[in-house]
Scaffold this active site. Structure first.
Site, mmCIF file in Angstrom:
data_model
loop_
_atom_site.group_PDB
_atom_site.id
_atom_site.type_symbol
_atom_site.label_atom_id
_atom_site.label_comp_id
_atom_site.label_asym_id
_atom_site.label_seq_id
_atom_site.Cartn_x
_atom_site.Cartn_y
_atom_site.Cartn_z
ATOM 1 C CG HIS A 82 -1.805 1.167 1.202
ATOM 2 N ND1 HIS A 82 -3.142 1.004 0.690
ATOM 3 C CD2 HIS A 82 -1.864 2.298 1.667
ATOM 4 C CE1 HIS A 82 -3.848 1.975 0.616
ATOM 5 N NE2 HIS A 82 -3.040 2.864 1.471
ATOM 6 C CG ASP A 161 -11.071 4.434 6.269
ATOM 7 O OD1 ASP A 161 -10.163 5.445 6.964
ATOM 8 O OD2 ASP A 161 -10.771 4.277 5.082
ATOM 9 N NE ARG A 168 -8.631 11.537 8.353
ATOM 10 C CZ ARG A 168 -7.899 10.599 7.953
ATOM 11 N NH1 ARG A 168 -8.339 9.425 7.578
ATOM 12 N NH2 ARG A 168 -6.380 10.991 7.737
HETATM 13 N N1 URA Z 1 -4.700 7.169 2.302
HETATM 14 C C1 URA Z 1 -5.663 6.385 3.211
HETATM 15 O O1 URA Z 1 -6.396 5.395 2.844
HETATM 16 N N2 URA Z 1 -6.126 7.071 4.387
HETATM 17 C C2 URA Z 1 -5.531 8.207 4.690
HETATM 18 O O2 URA Z 1 -5.895 8.877 5.747
HETATM 19 C C3 URA Z 1 -4.292 8.888 3.892
HETATM 20 C C4 URA Z 1 -4.121 8.301 2.892
#
Ligand code: URA
Length: 441
Positions: A82, A161, A168
């Site tokens: 990632h 998330d 965010r």
């Molecule tokens: N990539 C993600 O998946 N989350 C973040 O907070 C920043 C980059």
């Protein structure tokens, strides 16, 4: 328990308990806690930070907000990779077939671009017919058969998330170590790989602009992964200028294929070899770094990584003739030369501004709903360290709209810093973080 008390506690700089973290993550995912209260909490976290324990609890609360994927039907040690996000970062397109060609299964969950950073899925979709839509069974079968598959994040994977990230993004609370670490690691843990290699970007095109913040983020993610039994390592790599030369979806596919055929940019290939080395070591395919490097290099010289990429494209519905004849990729109507307005050394190419210049052309999304133009983007001709004269071509814009091209050109020129003094060379790799500590290069 009341959300108000949790906000107040964090606002006053105190540590939240696991129960309090579970409460807000669960309540927010279910829609029981409103955006405005979570926004206030995020801002309190941004300023007062979270401890390592809180960050780990937040990660696991987000993992538990949705399904976790069971990859046990895939034979061998599954290693995921990632990147924390960058400009011109087409690493997955090159690295995944290289590693798969070495016999290591790559079950990759990728994302789309947002803001100034590009996304692997958008790039792959510039290949006619290519799709990430498949059942879990097809995904697993593909990995077993050809050793690689790239899927999209399903709605059920770490849904907390997804909601928190969107919030965010609009409340200026993205670039916080705990929030980024928990966001990335929740998805990686839920996606089920046995081992994780993280490419933590540092510099103007990255979320973490300084080296110290990047090492801190890397350490935090390695700790989280290690504590849940996933062998995790992080490589800190440069994102102070775009990786390679191409920025934009079809343009990046072209550059990735050229790299697989052995004539791509050096920085891109070197980064793939560094990350691939760690993947091979974690998967137990190589015993030493030298052995892994050799195996990876061999996939390029023998053409096996290129063949693997074609197999993968075909397995996911893509038209392989596009890979064999790159002229068949979507093409922009106009190719515009951008010329230097002065003489000197290129000391900086502010990467996020290049990302924005490509976005203006249509290569990225202004909002989640906007569609992208696969053909447009930027190809950089001269990178940091080059000496240019006034009037020399420094980059090419690939555009379908001349008005957008004008605005993009302005942004691109602002991104280039040209000065008298030759800049110091900046390394591509700054260090590696493992469970045993930090190794700086
Ligand atoms: N990539 C993600 O998946 N989350 C973040 O907070 C920043 C980059």
């Amino acid at each position: 328990m009341r959300m108000y008390d949790i906000i107040l506690k964090k606002r006053n700089g105190q540590e939240l308990t696991k129960e309090e973290i579970d409460f807000f993550v669960e309540g927010y995912t279910k829609g029981e806690i409103p955006d405005y209260q979570v926004s206030a909490l995020l801002m309190a976290i941004y300023f007062n930070k979270m401890s390592k324990r809180e960050t780990a609890d937040l990660t696991m609360a987000m993992v538990n907000s949705g399904e976790t994927i069971d990859l046990s039907e895939i034979e061998g040690i599954k290693v995921d990779k990632h990147s924390t996000g960058g400009v011109g970062d087409k690493t997955t397109l090159v690295l995944a077939p290289m590693v798969a060609a070495c016999g290591v299964p790559v079950a990759k969950m990728s994302g789309r671009g947002l803001g100034h950073t590009g996304g692997t899925i958008d790039k792959l979709e510039s290949i006619k017919g290519f799709s990430v839509e498949m059942t879990k069974k097809q995904f697993i079968d593909n990995v077993n058969k050809i050793k690689m598959a790239v899927g999209g994040q399903t709605a059920d994977l770490a849904p907390a998330d997804k909601k928190l990230y969107a919030l965010r993004d609009v409340t200026a609370t993205v670039d916080n170590v705990s929030l980024i670490a928990s966001s990335i690691m929740s998805k990686k843990i839920a996606a089920g790989a046995d081992a994780i290699v993280l490419d933590v970007k540092t510099g103007t095109g990255a979320f973490m602009k300084t080296l110290e913040d990047s090492f801190e983020l890397a350490q935090e993610m390695v700790d989280i992964g290690t504590n849940v039994g996933r062998n995790t390592i992080a490589v800190i790599s440069d994102m102070d200028q775009p990786l390679g030369y191409a920025v934009g979806n079809a343009l990046e596919v072209k550059e990735a294929v050229e790299t697989l055929k052995g004539h791509g940019p050096e920085d891109l290939l070197e980064l793939c070899i560094v990350l691939g080395t760690q993947m091979l070591l974690l998967a137990g395919k190589a015993k030493t770094e030298e052995e892994a490097r050799k195996m990876l290099q061999e996939t390029i010289t023998s053409g096996s990584a290129y063949e693997k990429f074609k197999e993968f494209v075909k397995a996911q519905g893509g038209d392989v003739s596009v890979i064999e004849d790159l002229e068949l990729l979507p093409k922009a109507e106009h190719v515009i030369e951008v010329k230097s307005d002065r003489e000197g050394y290129i000391t900086k190419i502010v990467a996020d501004q290049i990302g924005i210049a490509a976005l203006i052309l249509g290569a990225g999304r202004e909002t989640k709903e906007s569609s992208i133009d696969p053909a447009v983007g930027i190809v950089i001709k001269e990178k940091v360290g080059s000496y240019v004269k006034k009037g020399d071509v420094i980059a090419y814009l690939y555009a379908n709209d001349l008005n957008k091209a004008k605005i993009s050109e302005q942004k691109l020129l602002e991104a280039y810093h040209i000065e008298e003094k030759k800049p110091e060379e900046r390394p591509l790799i700054f260090g590696i973080v493992t469970k045993d500590g930090i190794k700086r290069f």
